[in-house]
Design a protein around this motif. Structure first.
Motif, short mmCIF file in Angstrom:
data_model
loop_
_atom_site.label_atom_id
_atom_site.label_comp_id
_atom_site.label_asym_id
_atom_site.label_seq_id
_atom_site.Cartn_x
_atom_site.Cartn_y
_atom_site.Cartn_z
N ALA A 1 -4.34 -2.35 8.81
CA ALA A 1 -3.34 -3.39 9.06
C ALA A 1 -1.98 -3.02 8.46
CB ALA A 1 -3.80 -4.72 8.47
N LEU B 1 0.82 -1.21 0.00
CA LEU B 1 0.00 0.00 0.00
C LEU B 1 0.85 1.26 0.00
CD1 LEU B 1 -2.65 -1.11 2.62
CD2 LEU B 1 -3.03 -0.78 0.19
N ASN B 2 1.98 1.25 0.72
CA ASN B 2 2.80 2.46 0.80
C ASN B 2 3.43 2.79 -0.55
OD1 ASN B 2 2.13 2.53 3.48
ND2 ASN B 2 4.05 1.62 4.18
N LEU C 1 -0.70 1.31 15.60
CA LEU C 1 -1.25 0.34 14.65
C LEU C 1 -2.45 -0.30 15.33
CD1 LEU C 1 -0.62 -1.12 11.90
CD2 LEU C 1 0.52 -2.86 13.26
N PRO D 1 -5.06 -2.62 13.98
CA PRO D 1 -5.67 -3.35 12.87
C PRO D 1 -7.09 -3.81 13.19
CG PRO D 1 -3.99 -4.67 13.95
CD PRO D 1 -3.94 -3.32 14.57
N PRO E 1 1.35 -1.43 8.38
CA PRO E 1 2.18 -0.77 9.39
C PRO E 1 2.98 0.38 8.79
CG PRO E 1 3.12 -2.91 8.82
CD PRO E 1 1.91 -2.71 7.95
N VAL E 2 2.80 1.57 9.35
CA VAL E 2 3.56 2.74 8.93
C VAL E 2 4.91 2.68 9.66
CG1 VAL E 2 3.60 5.26 9.01
CG2 VAL E 2 1.47 4.07 8.52
N PRO E 3 6.02 2.96 8.96
CA PRO E 3 7.33 2.82 9.62
C PRO E 3 7.60 3.95 10.61
CG PRO E 3 7.61 3.53 7.36
CD PRO E 3 6.16 3.24 7.53
N ASP E 4 6.77 4.06 11.63
CA ASP E 4 6.95 5.07 12.66
C ASP E 4 6.36 4.52 13.95
OD1 ASP E 4 6.76 7.21 14.40
OD2 ASP E 4 6.17 8.65 12.86
N PRO E 5 7.20 4.32 14.99
CA PRO E 5 6.68 3.71 16.22
C PRO E 5 5.65 4.58 16.94
CG PRO E 5 9.00 4.34 16.48
CD PRO E 5 8.65 4.58 15.05
N ASP E 6 5.57 5.86 16.59
CA ASP E 6 4.62 6.74 17.27
C ASP E 6 3.24 6.77 16.61
OD1 ASP E 6 6.55 7.31 19.06
OD2 ASP E 6 7.11 9.25 18.21
N VAL E 7 3.13 6.15 15.43
CA VAL E 7 1.80 6.07 14.80
C VAL E 7 1.20 4.74 15.22
CG1 VAL E 7 0.55 5.97 12.62
CG2 VAL E 7 2.55 7.45 12.84
#
Lengths: 345, 336
Positions: A270, A228-229, A280, A282, A272-278
């Motif tokens: 579902a 998706l990204n 997830l 699902p 996963p955006v590569p940012d631990p602060d966003v």
């Protein structure tokens, strides 16, 4: 020449290059004592969309949803069971084999696996030059010059034309496949998971190259991917497929900001955006993907849909138009939750 | 636990690991001196692009390598795994260290029912009777979220979807309550909706069993949401390690930063991605110094000739780059 006439009629910047309507593909399943057709895989059912010149349409969905089959139907690499593909205003199904051969110069494909899509026993120069030779576009020194030019255009030294595929890395091989696809100056390039097998750093190089080539040659892309990204990055519009049917289609930005179909929402949640602060969060889908041999009646997603209600199990939803910001091209959803919205067809 | 710093007595401690593969053209280094600690019930992600040595490192722990460990030590608790005999190693493998692979399709035996395959692990390591093993296998299948587990236990792998097979692999891996689970690209072959389910399952099992997880992946999205600590590998070496937010928010090594910038991110769309020029050097043609120097924007005089060690950035965060060497770094460090 009939093609020349139709090209001039349909060459306006706003006219669609590709128009697909009611496309269907069933693959027969053979079995039994006499090897007769015992069942059918309903790979693609009633798919309609169009792609404008110079536009990138992203086609996303999970494995087995039929997105690759749609790509192949578009190029008439396989024959549809029903429905129509118009390319530059012409119906591909009605073309004679020689006219189809002419038409094929205008449409090319880049596959996922650059390892198996190049012949290991032929030089990459041969691979890139073959379409030029076959269609009688160039011979001898002229052919060599064109091959060198194409290699340089995709960022490889022209001198590499006498090398064999095993001497190249995955990213370089994908560049060779792109050079081969560009050889005949096509209008449409179908990219079927073209960057999925590549490492992140190389994937970015190839995505930038595809974008540059589009700007330079006005290419139209059908970009098929499960990522998706990547699709959000490259596509102008995105169509989402589930079990052989389109469920939603919108501008890329609009689809990510405001997905409407419950399946698109589950897919986005579902991812996963590569940012631990966003965070997830699902939406977990119930059950398993049904078999395309026996897809559910009504909406194909209803067996797993968290919002399913009374009509979903027996009435096939029609395309509805959703209005809102960024909906320049129309935001289409196939879901009974939007039955009050205007019909799109 | 906070997860930012390695624990005082780690569960797994790898020191100076070197692995070479013999080829026709001579010996090729795949892992070139890796130090890595994993604490009790900690999740550590080992990330990097293909060929960086992340899977070879994991296989070295399990002693399932075709290559040769030429140097280094791997301690699991108080045991040096390298010094164990093969029968002793077999008692650890599966019982104390579980493993889940990328390909659930090829990791299961196609001619045995999935119930049988789980029972095999249980009878081997726990000496259960066959009926007790059967009951336990069904229990495990229920635990990993397989519906109608009794019926599924008597099915063969081809009757299950990819996500279900991965659940079976996880059931096998946790059957003896291992202290460490090595998950090598556990969701790479799966669709995103299934990936979310599997990662969720791994997370809840980890909590429940208190096991540590070594997650090997190239998917930075999965890492961001699942790992506590991250080690980034490039060309056989760890180039940076730290807590997950150190890596994603305060990356110190130019490679880590370049990798994050090269990712298409739906939250910051730009016309062009910042691609990393060039390619990973071939293992036979590595420079004497930093393997990333040929592709690095910040390369300066020590980089090609001297191998950088891991320099501390903050507690628990270090990077193998001379930009962070107080003795060498130019005064105007361009990276912060």
């Amino acid at each position: 020449m009939p093609q020349a006439a139709s090209v001039s009629v349909n060459s306006g910047p706003q006219s669609p290059l590709v128009e697909v309507s009611g496309l269907r593909k069933y693959f027969p399943v053979r079995g039994g004592l006499f090897g007769g057709v015992v069942n059918q895989v309903r790979a693609v059912e009633d798919v309609s969309f169009s792609i404008k010149r110079g536009e990138t349409l992203g086609l996303v969905g999970e494995s087995g949803c039929g997105k690759t089959t749609v790509g192949r139907l578009l190029l008439r690499l396989i024959e549809p069971s029903a429905g129509r593909v118009r390319f530059g205003g012409e119906d591909l199904a009605t073309l004679s084999s020689s006219a189809l051969r002419q038409m094929r110069q205008r449409m090319q494909i880049v596959f996922q696996d650059p390892y198996s899509s190049l012949n290991p026993r032929r030089t990459v120069g041969d691979a890139i030059g073959e379409p030029l030779f076959v269609h009688g576009r160039a011979r001898g020194a002229e052919l060599e010059r064109r091959v060198t030019e194409l290699l340089e255009r995709v960022g490889l030294p022209g001198g590499y034309r006498s090398r064999y595929p095993h001497e190249f890395s995955g990213g370089q091989r994908q560049r060779v496949c792109i050079a081969r696809a560009l050889a005949l100056s096509p209008e449409l390039v179908v990219c079927d998971e073209a960057v999925s097998a590549l490492d992140i750093s190389i994937q970015a190089q190839i995505l930038n190259l595809l974008r540059d080539l589009q700007d330079e040659y006005g290419l139209t892309y059908l970009f098929i991917s499960h990522n998706l990204n990547v699709v959000r990055h490259i596509a102008d519009r995105i169509a989402v497929m589930y079990l052989g049917k389109l469920v939603e289609e919108a501008d890329a930005e609009r689809l990510f900001e405001s997905p409407q179909h419950p399946y698109t929402r589950a897919l986005m949640s579902a991812n996963p955006v590569p940012d631990p602060d966003v965070p997830l969060r699902p939406v977990c889908l119930q059950g398993e993907l049904p078999s395309p041999l026996d897809p559910p009646a009504g909406c194909r997603f209803h067996t797993r849909c968290p919002s399913a209600f009374q009509p979903c199990s027996h009435i096939v939803p029609e395309a509805r138009l959703i209005s809102g910001p960024h909906t320049t091209e129309g935001h289409r959803v196939w879901c009974h939750l939007y039955d009050d919205a205007p019909n799109s067809d | 636990m906070s997860g930012a710093e390695p624990q005082a007595t780690p569960l797994l401690s790898i020191r100076g690991l070197r692995v070479d593969f013999a080829t026709d053209a001579g010996s090729v280094p795949a892992v070139r001196g890796v130090d890595l600690d994993i604490g009790i019930s900690e999740t550590v992600a080992l990330v990097g692009e293909s060929g960086c040595g992340k899977s070879v490192t994991a296989m070295s722990v399990m002693r399932l390598l075709t290559g040769r460990i030429s140097a280094g030590s791997i301690r699991f608790g108080n045991t040096e795994l390298q010094s164990l005999s093969e029968p002793e190693m077999r008692r650890i493998r599966g019982a104390q260290i579980g493993m889940v692979f990328q390909e659930p399709m090829t990791s299961l035996n196609p001619v045995l029912t999935i119930g049988k395959q789980i029972e095999e692990v249980l009878t081997l390591h726990q000496r259960l009777t066959s009926s007790a093993a059967r009951a336990h296998a069904v229990e495990l299948l229920k635990r990993v979220g397989i519906p109608s587990a009794e019926r599924r236990a008597s099915q063969y792998p081809h009757e299950l979807s990819g996500g279900m097979k991965q659940r079976v692999m996880i059931a096998m891996a946790i059957s003896c309550r291992p202290k460490l689970l090595i998950a090598d690209e556990p969701t790479t072959a799966l669709d995103v909706t299934i990936q979310a389910q599997i990662m969720d399952l791994l997370g809840s099992l980890q909590q429940e069993l208190g096991m540590a997880v070594l997650l090997i992946t190239h998917d930075l999205g999965v890492v961001a949401h699942f790992a506590e600590r991250v080690a980034v590998m490039y060309a056989g070496k760890i180039v940076e390690q730290g807590a997950v937010r150190d890596i994603f928010k305060r990356a110190a090594h130019p490679y880590t930063r370049a990798l994050l910038a090269a990712l298409p991110d739906p939250l910051r769309t730009a016309a062009r991605l910042e691609a990393i020029p060039g390619r990973v050097p071939l293992p036979r043609m590595l420079p004497a110094g930093c393997a990333f120097c040929a592709r690095c924007k910040h390369v300066f005089e020590p980089c090609p000739g001297v191998l950088p060690e891991l320099f501390p950035i903050a507690p628990g965060h270090s990077a193998a780059c001379f930009l962070h060497d107080p003795r060498r770094a130019p005064s105007n460090v361009p990276c912060q």
